[in-house]
Write a protein that holds these residues in place. Structure first.
Motif, PDB file in Angstrom:
ATOM      1  N   LEU A   1     -13.878   4.704   3.060  1.00  0.00           N
ATOM      2  CA  LEU A   1     -13.097   3.438   2.831  1.00  0.00           C
ATOM      3  C   LEU A   1     -13.233   2.471   3.675  1.00  0.00           C
ATOM      4  O   LEU A   1     -13.025   1.159   3.227  1.00  0.00           O
ATOM      5  CB  LEU A   1     -11.988   4.473   3.446  1.00  0.00           C
TER       6      LEU A   1
ATOM      7  N   TYR B   1       2.016   2.214  -3.225  1.00  0.00           N
ATOM      8  CA  TYR B   1       1.070   2.826  -4.447  1.00  0.00           C
ATOM      9  C   TYR B   1       0.810   4.405  -4.108  1.00  0.00           C
ATOM     10  O   TYR B   1       0.195   5.304  -4.622  1.00  0.00           O
ATOM     11  CB  TYR B   1      -0.758   2.263  -4.033  1.00  0.00           C
TER      12      TYR B   1
ATOM     13  N   ALA C   1     -15.431   0.808   1.707  1.00  0.00           N
ATOM     14  CA  ALA C   1     -14.454  -0.258   0.606  1.00  0.00           C
ATOM     15  C   ALA C   1     -14.033  -0.921   1.182  1.00  0.00           C
ATOM     16  O   ALA C   1     -13.719  -2.352  -0.030  1.00  0.00           O
ATOM     17  CB  ALA C   1     -13.810   1.419   0.415  1.00  0.00           C
TER      18      ALA C   1
ATOM     19  N   LYS D   1     -15.276   9.949   5.816  1.00  0.00           N
ATOM     20  CA  LYS D   1     -14.280   9.867   4.826  1.00  0.00           C
ATOM     21  C   LYS D   1     -13.317   8.886   5.413  1.00  0.00           C
ATOM     22  O   LYS D   1     -13.873   7.237   4.279  1.00  0.00           O
ATOM     23  CB  LYS D   1     -12.978  10.727   4.595  1.00  0.00           C
ATOM     24  N   SER D   2     -13.538   8.565   6.245  1.00  0.00           N
ATOM     25  CA  SER D   2     -13.286   7.264   6.678  1.00  0.00           C
ATOM     26  C   SER D   2     -14.228   6.156   6.863  1.00  0.00           C
ATOM     27  O   SER D   2     -14.071   4.602   6.161  1.00  0.00           O
ATOM     28  CB  SER D   2     -12.654   7.603   8.706  1.00  0.00           C
TER      29      SER D   2
ATOM     30  N   CYS E   1     -15.387   0.327  -6.162  1.00  0.00           N
ATOM     31  CA  CYS E   1     -16.821  -0.378  -4.939  1.00  0.00           C
ATOM     32  C   CYS E   1     -17.816  -0.698  -5.885  1.00  0.00           C
ATOM     33  O   CYS E   1     -18.819   0.500  -5.771  1.00  0.00           O
ATOM     34  CB  CYS E   1     -16.728   0.598  -4.255  1.00  0.00           C
TER      35      CYS E   1
ATOM     36  N   TYR F   1      -7.705   9.909   5.790  1.00  0.00           N
ATOM     37  CA  TYR F   1      -9.087   9.889   5.316  1.00  0.00           C
ATOM     38  C   TYR F   1      -9.747   9.940   6.975  1.00  0.00           C
ATOM     39  O   TYR F   1      -9.955   8.629   7.341  1.00  0.00           O
ATOM     40  CB  TYR F   1      -9.436   8.099   4.642  1.00  0.00           C
ATOM     41  N   GLY F   2     -10.430  11.518   6.569  1.00  0.00           N
ATOM     42  CA  GLY F   2     -10.904  11.333   8.788  1.00  0.00           C
ATOM     43  C   GLY F   2     -12.225  11.161   8.792  1.00  0.00           C
ATOM     44  O   GLY F   2     -12.913  10.455   7.819  1.00  0.00           O
TER      45      GLY F   2
ATOM     46  N   THR G   1      -6.139  -0.858  -1.296  1.00  0.00           N
ATOM     47  CA  THR G   1      -4.782  -1.072  -1.165  1.00  0.00           C
ATOM     48  C   THR G   1      -4.007  -0.102  -2.467  1.00  0.00           C
ATOM     49  O   THR G   1      -2.914   0.529  -2.100  1.00  0.00           O
ATOM     50  CB  THR G   1      -4.216  -2.351  -1.670  1.00  0.00           C
ATOM     51  N   THR G   2      -4.902  -0.039  -3.637  1.00  0.00           N
ATOM     52  CA  THR G   2      -4.597   1.082  -4.610  1.00  0.00           C
ATOM     53  C   THR G   2      -4.488   2.592  -4.135  1.00  0.00           C
ATOM     54  O   THR G   2      -3.837   3.276  -4.656  1.00  0.00           O
ATOM     55  CB  THR G   2      -4.551   0.375  -5.718  1.00  0.00           C
ATOM     56  N   LEU G   3      -5.433   2.868  -3.250  1.00  0.00           N
ATOM     57  CA  LEU G   3      -5.040   4.097  -3.090  1.00  0.00           C
ATOM     58  C   LEU G   3      -4.441   4.665  -1.312  1.00  0.00           C
ATOM     59  O   LEU G   3      -4.138   5.401  -0.482  1.00  0.00           O
ATOM     60  CB  LEU G   3      -6.416   3.777  -1.533  1.00  0.00           C
ATOM     61  N   ALA G   4      -3.721   3.929  -1.264  1.00  0.00           N
ATOM     62  CA  ALA G   4      -2.676   3.785  -0.394  1.00  0.00           C
ATOM     63  C   ALA G   4      -2.483   4.122   0.998  1.00  0.00           C
ATOM     64  O   ALA G   4      -1.773   4.368   1.298  1.00  0.00           O
ATOM     65  CB  ALA G   4      -1.203   4.982  -1.248  1.00  0.00           C
ATOM     66  N   LYS G   5      -3.714   3.123   1.048  1.00  0.00           N
ATOM     67  CA  LYS G   5      -4.015   2.379   2.592  1.00  0.00           C
ATOM     68  C   LYS G   5      -3.923   1.399   2.907  1.00  0.00           C
ATOM     69  O   LYS G   5      -3.860   0.452   2.475  1.00  0.00           O
ATOM     70  CB  LYS G   5      -5.887   3.535   2.911  1.00  0.00           C
ATOM     71  N   ASN G   6      -3.855   0.984   4.109  1.00  0.00           N
ATOM     72  CA  ASN G   6      -3.462  -0.323   4.546  1.00  0.00           C
ATOM     73  C   ASN G   6      -4.588  -1.012   5.158  1.00  0.00           C
ATOM     74  O   ASN G   6      -5.380  -0.132   6.528  1.00  0.00           O
ATOM     75  CB  ASN G   6      -2.863   0.407   6.033  1.00  0.00           C
TER      76      ASN G   6
ATOM     77  N   TYR H   1       0.691  -0.677  -0.354  1.00  0.00           N
ATOM     78  CA  TYR H   1      -0.093   0.330   0.190  1.00  0.00           C
ATOM     79  C   TYR H   1       0.594   0.755   0.154  1.00  0.00           C
ATOM     80  O   TYR H   1       0.153   2.841  -1.175  1.00  0.00           O
ATOM     81  CB  TYR H   1      -0.958   0.260   1.474  1.00  0.00           C
TER      82      TYR H   1
ATOM     83  N   THR I   1      -8.895  -4.787  -2.458  1.00  0.00           N
ATOM     84  CA  THR I   1      -7.885  -4.197  -3.576  1.00  0.00           C
ATOM     85  C   THR I   1      -8.071  -2.599  -3.274  1.00  0.00           C
ATOM     86  O   THR I   1      -7.008  -2.465  -3.503  1.00  0.00           O
ATOM     87  CB  THR I   1      -8.052  -5.048  -4.927  1.00  0.00           C
ATOM     88  N   LEU I   2      -9.274  -2.179  -3.879  1.00  0.00           N
ATOM     89  CA  LEU I   2      -8.808  -1.221  -4.283  1.00  0.00           C
ATOM     90  C   LEU I   2      -8.509  -0.257  -3.053  1.00  0.00           C
ATOM     91  O   LEU I   2      -7.528   1.008  -3.263  1.00  0.00           O
ATOM     92  CB  LEU I   2     -10.513  -0.549  -4.515  1.00  0.00           C
TER      93      LEU I   2
END
Lengths: 257, 294
Positions: free
Chosen positions: B163, A79, B166, B159-160, A94, A113-114, B175-180, A76, B172-173
């Protein structure tokens, strides 16, 4: 500059089915280059992308972006500077979120993402214009759930989402393979447009030799974890599709495909 | 008869908190979290001990939420960081919690009549003092559930929250959004188990007791109510998932209440719970395989 140095990768190590795919494999890609990668099944194309993105770990070797090693970073984190579009149109969006929610998520990539509002109403006009430029009539479907769109529409949105925020690399993993020929052509033209406009470094795996010749600045043909053909610039321009097809047939026959 | 309806409604609303929790893990994250059967009594154990010690009854709500979040954190770490499969991660937490709960409470605990609960404390009496105890229980529970529902609905729009949705929809998406994605799963489990422990807390206030076995079957209950709720409102897209599961929970408790009213022995309650869950699975055509998201 992306550098793959001395990468080794063995699948099922120790088992009867052990497969040593990459044995000290190296490759470097210049900034702004559009690399098309072709090769038969099992040649290591998708494995190469997966190694670069960190989806699978390398046994040894190094991967560098702009001189910095990324091989130890989790997927991650890699990316942050990479976007990726997958073969399956369902992988890039999604299905149970609306298109607006999907685009809002992608728009926020690289930031936190808060607990602020997920959808930024002031960006809606921008999303509309981005969608309108696709020419698929998606701009009026912002509140439609992604899952109810066709594969081609989803792939187009996935491409918009993957390239929405500033990026260095775009990874395209057979992203037109699951689409009908007409939609594939549209997606390919959109891909080319976005790569040129945003001056991205792109690596595209494809089974379509015509796309590889037409859109790539550089063509790589892979076989059993080796690069068997590598043509860029003038040399690539002077290469005909027949020549590449001939080479492709030769290695395919060797593989028994 | 009216009393029966009021108390059934109260039960349905209290247990709707479990439905919220299961809605987050099962429906949104696609994670059947058996830890629920442990975090429910955990909330009750923490509450019982605090009430017996004479703590402010409202404080027990926060303490239960915190304890539940910790148990979700444990399940999350076992699954995400130690790579244990989701069902097993939940079972490990649940088993550990059985002992932990007894350790917290000492043994099965009863809160005697001299201790105030959220249904009898002064601030509650100031608001709902004119009502009978039964009606007051309904009023207080309704306030808690409505507040939780509104907070959850608001969270899902952040936003949280997007996510989190999601992660279950397409990890997979994420991860590609650079989030753990693992961290988001842990967050979801923490919120879910916090809500389940809150349900345990309110049940403890309501029954004035904690028992080590009170968690048995709560995940099954939660799953059934979520599936009932979502199936009922499948065609009405304007009804939020959180609203749907409240209705599911009330309906389910009503069914159980009817079964008891017609003279079913209390010993058969879990058998009825299981049978009802099976019935819901078969009738909804889901069989637990197809998962519907937010």
């Amino acid at each position: 500059m992306l550098e793959v140095r001395d990468i080794c990768k063995t699948y099922n190590a120790g088992a009867v089915t052990e497969l040593r795919l990459f044995d000290h494999f190296s490759l470097s890609v210049d900034d702004g280059q559009f690399v098309a990668i072709v090769g038969s099944n099992g040649s290591g194309k998708t494995s190469l992308l997966n190694l670069i993105c960190g989806s699978i770990p390398a046994d040894s070797g190094d991967i560098l972006v702009g001189g910095k090693s990324i091989v130890k970073l989790p997927d991650y984190q890699r990316y942050i500077t990479m976007g990726r579009v997958y073969q399956n149109p369902a992988s890039g969006t999604c299905p149970n979120l609306t298109m607006l929610e999907n685009l809002s998520l992608a728009d926020n990539k690289g930031r936190s993402y808060g607990l602020t509002r997920g959808i930024n109403r002031r960006r809606v006009d921008f999303y509309r214009s981005e969608l309108a430029s696709l020419g698929l009539g998606l701009e009026d479907k912002l509140n439609v759930k992604m899952g109810s769109l066709s594969g081609g529409q989803r792939q187009a949105v996935a491409l918009v989402m993957a390239t929405m925020t500033p990026l260095k690399f775009l990874i395209l993993d057979e992203h037109t393979a699951a689409l009908d020929p007409k939609t594939a052509e549209i997606i390919m033209q959109l891909t080319d447009k976005v790569v040129r406009e945003k001056q991205l470094t792109a690596m595209m795996v494809t089974h379509n030799l015509r796309y590889a010749v037409e859109y790539g600045d550089r063509i790589l043909m892979m076989n059993h974890g080796h690069v068997v053909l590598d043509k860029a610039g003038e040399e690539k321009k002077n290469t005909s599709i027949d020549e590449i097809l001939g080479m492709f047939n030769k290695i395919s026959i060797e593989c028994g495909n | 008869m009216l009393d029966l309806i009021v108390s059934t409604l109260t039960q349905g609303l209290i247990y709707a908190l479990i439905s919220f929790g299961v809605y987050i893990t099962y429906t949104i994250l696609d994670f059947p979290d058996l830890g629920v059967d442990g975090s429910f009594p955990l909330g009750a154990a923490v509450t019982a001990v605090m009430l017996v010690a004479g703590a402010n009854p409202y404080l027990t709500l926060l303490a239960a939420i915190a304890a539940g979040a910790l148990s979700g954190l444990a399940t999350g770490i076992i699954h995400v960081k130690l790579h244990v499969r989701n069902l097993l991660a939940g079972i490990i937490t649940q088993t550990a919690l059985f002992s932990i709960n007894l350790q917290i409470a000492g043994s099965n605990l009863t809160v005697d009549r001299s201790s105030d609960t959220i249904f009898t404390a002064a601030p509650t009496m100031a608001l709902f003092g004119g009502l009978s105890l039964l009606a007051r229980k309904l009023a207080v529970t309704l306030v808690v559930v409505v507040v939780v529902k509104l907070v959850l609905d608001a969270y899902f729009r952040t936003k949280s929250g997007l996510l989190l949705r999601a992660v279950g929809d397409n990890s997979t998406l994420v991860t590609t959004l650079a989030k753990n994605m693992g961290n988001m799963k842990i967050l979801g489990l923490m919120i879910s188990n916090a809500l389940v422990a809150l349900a345990g807390c309110i049940v403890c206030h309501e029954q004035r007791s904690f028992s080590a076995t009170m968690g048995t079957g709560q995940l099954v209950f939660g799953l059934a109510t979520v599936i009932i709720g979502i199936t009922l409102f499948r065609r009405l897209s304007f009804v939020k998932g959180t609203t749907a599961v409240i209705v599911g929970s009330v309906l389910y408790k009503a069914c159980i209440q009817v079964a008891i009213s017609v003279g079913l022995p209390a010993n058969l309650l879990k058998l009825i719970t299981a049978a009802l869950f099976l019935l819901v699975l078969v009738c909804s055509g889901r069989k637990g395989e197809e998962i519907i998201h937010a």
